[in-house]
Design an enzyme around this catalytic site. Structure first.
Site, PDB file in Angstrom:
ATOM      1  CD  GLU A 331      -2.631   1.656   0.127  1.00 13.66           C
ATOM      2  OE1 GLU A 331      -2.552   2.772  -0.193  1.00 13.66           O
ATOM      3  OE2 GLU A 331      -3.226   0.716  -0.151  1.00 13.66           O
ATOM      4  CG  ASP A 356       4.841   2.381  -7.165  1.00 10.73           C
ATOM      5  OD1 ASP A 356       3.524   2.955  -7.616  1.00 10.73           O
ATOM      6  OD2 ASP A 356       5.519   1.548  -8.164  1.00 10.73           O
ATOM      7  CG  ASP A 374      -8.421  -3.392  -5.067  1.00 10.49           C
ATOM      8  OD1 ASP A 374      -9.107  -2.699  -6.008  1.00 10.49           O
ATOM      9  OD2 ASP A 374      -8.955  -3.641  -3.888  1.00 10.49           O
TER      10      ASP A 374
END
Length: 524
Positions: A331, A356, A374
């Site tokens: 995340e 990243d 996602d």
């Protein structure tokens, strides 16, 4: 006898130039944060913001130069600075209503390029005027600072240098310090206060405009006192948490049945924790087909990587339904990652990395059974995670039976949509690409893999499930799965116009909604 004032010292001129340059960039960064929860933070919105502010500054330069020639008194310049300070202080409080009102008004008439027009008119209404006023500073200060033609080049150079240095600091300070720590509203108030103090110091030295100065300062202080109750989603009630990070506006809202994370004030669920029901009824449930496709079972745990962890909805389900798996979540937003354990019960067994997604893959040699992507949020799709090169990187990190699952969040009935581009791009890397539209929503799950036996493995896996709710969900996924033929709509690192493609889908959604209301209200 000449009246003395603060401008008798060049240092005060230089301070004015420095902080006006800093404030322009702070307004620009603040504009992006104020508009992002309503319009996204895409390249399109950034282009509108930068364009409007540059035009405003150019107009201010021309106007300021003419005013300086016409009226040599600096009183008007510092009066304009004081007005700019008051306007900037009001931006976060009044601007959100203007942005919402302008968007609703345009939505009734504009069905093409809505995002551009809404962002443009909102930006003009909220941010153009103070930037015009700040644009008058440099030409006015040149008029007051140049005492001799022999040194005019040096003086202009020094003023421009200070403006540039101030702009640099005004770029970094809001992004890395004030916005993450105290929020967008207080950031506007900080820079507004600096401009107001400069103007007030000038007028105090002349003992002029004392009432205006006092009223302006009182307004800024009053707004500062109310900033603790500031909310982007001003119409919402009972918000559990509202915060800002370097990357996002964050909203956590709790209901009787769930806890929801949203990074957009108008719509969208980025993560969800169900309090009673085991499954969400959303795309996270569909994505649970990927571990079964990869052959993961209770007696055969595997390795799962989630790029775009959010607060870990999918990771939590994987740990519950496929115990023993090694689950890694990536995340980019540290504040979101921290919310995962505080509000969303993310298991400690999930390894969380603040990074990243693509960079994480590039730095790792590990192979996985499932990689979930996602990272797409409305039309804010990171182009570097939508290209052929990225999907090739994902494929290289999958085991022979490995499966990539991608959440696409905007359905479209038109040809050559963003989803067509994404699926064709995946199809240029993977042998098999299956899509599964999520019932009752705008999401679509994509499953991509190389091995032809994956679907047979999926059938075997779902037939052996003992959990009735999960088994029913997998039957739903199976009924929705459709093999997609690859086309030639390929996105690459060199060319990936994801914002424009996403905007076309947004226009389509708005048009469909307006058609519905036009049928209800013929006069509309």
């Amino acid at each position: 006898m000449k009246e003395k004032n603060m401008l008798d010292s060049k240092y005060f001129l230089y301070v004015t130039e420095f902080f006006s340059g800093m404030s322009v960039m702070a307004v620009e960064l603040g504009a992006s944060r104020l508009m992002a929860p309503y319009f996204s933070s895409s390249q399109i919105v950034w282009t509108v913001i930068i364009g409007v502010i540059m035009i405003a500054m150019a107009l201010g330069n021309v106007w300021g130069g003419r005013l300086a020639d016409k009226s040599p008194s600096p009183d008007r310049l510092y009066g304009r600075l004081l007005l700019a300070a008051v306007w900037i202080a009001l931006i976060p409080f009044a601007g959100r209503y203007l942005i919402g009102g302008i968007s609703l008004l345009l939505a009734a008439f504009v069905t093409k390029n809505f995002l551009i027009w809404a962002a443009l008119f909102a930006c003009l209404a909220v941010f153009a005027f103070p930037c015009v006023l700040l644009g008058t500073v440099t030409p006015s200060l040149v008029k007051y600072a140049v005492n001799s033609l022999d040194s005019n080049g040096r003086t202009v150079g020094e003023l421009n240098a200070l403006n540039t240095i101030g702009s640099i600091i005004g770029t970094f300070l809001p992004t890395f310090v004030t916005i993450p720590s105290v929020g967008t509203a207080v950031t506007f108030l900080i820079f507004s206060g600096v401009l107001a103090c400069i103007s007030i110091l000038y007028f105090l030295s002349l003992r002029k405009n004392m009432v205006k100065c006092a009223l302006s300062l009182a307004l800024i202080l009053a707004l500062g006192l109310t900033s603790s109750t500031y909310s982007f989603a001003f119409w919402e009630k009972d918000i559990t948490l509202e915060d800002e990070s370097i990357y996002n506006y964050l909203q956590v809202k709790e209901t009787d049945s769930s806890v929801i994370l949203s990074t957009n004030v108008l719509f969208g669920v980025q993560s969800i924790l169900m309090k009673d029901a085991r499954l969400t009824g959303m795309y996270y449930d569909y994505a649970l087909a990927a571990p079964l496709m990869a052959g993961i079972a209770e007696d055969k745990p595997g390795d799962i990587l989630i790029l775009g962890l959010g607060t870990g909805t999918f990771a939590k389900y994987c740990s519950e339904y496929f115990p023993g798996c090694s689950i890694e979540g990536v995340e980019i937003d540290e504040k979101i990652a921290n919310l995962a354990t505080e509000y969303f019960e993310l298991p400690d067994s999930v390894q969380v990395s603040v990074y990243d997604g693509r960079s994480y893959l590039a730095a790792s040699d590990k192979k996985y059974d499932v990689i979930m992507v996602d990272a797409y949020q409305d039309i804010t799709i990171p182009f570097q995670m939508s290209s052929k090169e990225f999907f090739t990187e994902v494929a290289d990190h999958l085991n022979p039976y490995g499966v990539m699952v991608v959440n696409m969040n905007m359905k479209s009935s038109s040809k050559d949509s963003i989803n067509d581009y994404l699926c064709d791009t995946m199809g240029s890397v993977f042998q098999y690409v299956y899509t599964a539209p999520v019932r009752g929503g705008t999401n679509c799950e994509v499953f991509a893999f190389q091995n032809p036996e994956v679907m047979e493995t999926f059938d075997q896996g779902k037939s052996s499930l003992t959990d009735t709710e999960l088994s029913d969900m997998m039957e739903t996924v199976s009924s929705e799965l459709s093999l997609r033929e690859s086309g030639d709509l390929i996105l690459t690192d060199d060319k990936a116009p994801v914002e424009l493609l996403g905007m076309r889908v947004l226009d389509e959604i708005i048009g469909e909604e307006l058609d519905y209301y036009r049928e209800l209200l013929p006069l509309f």
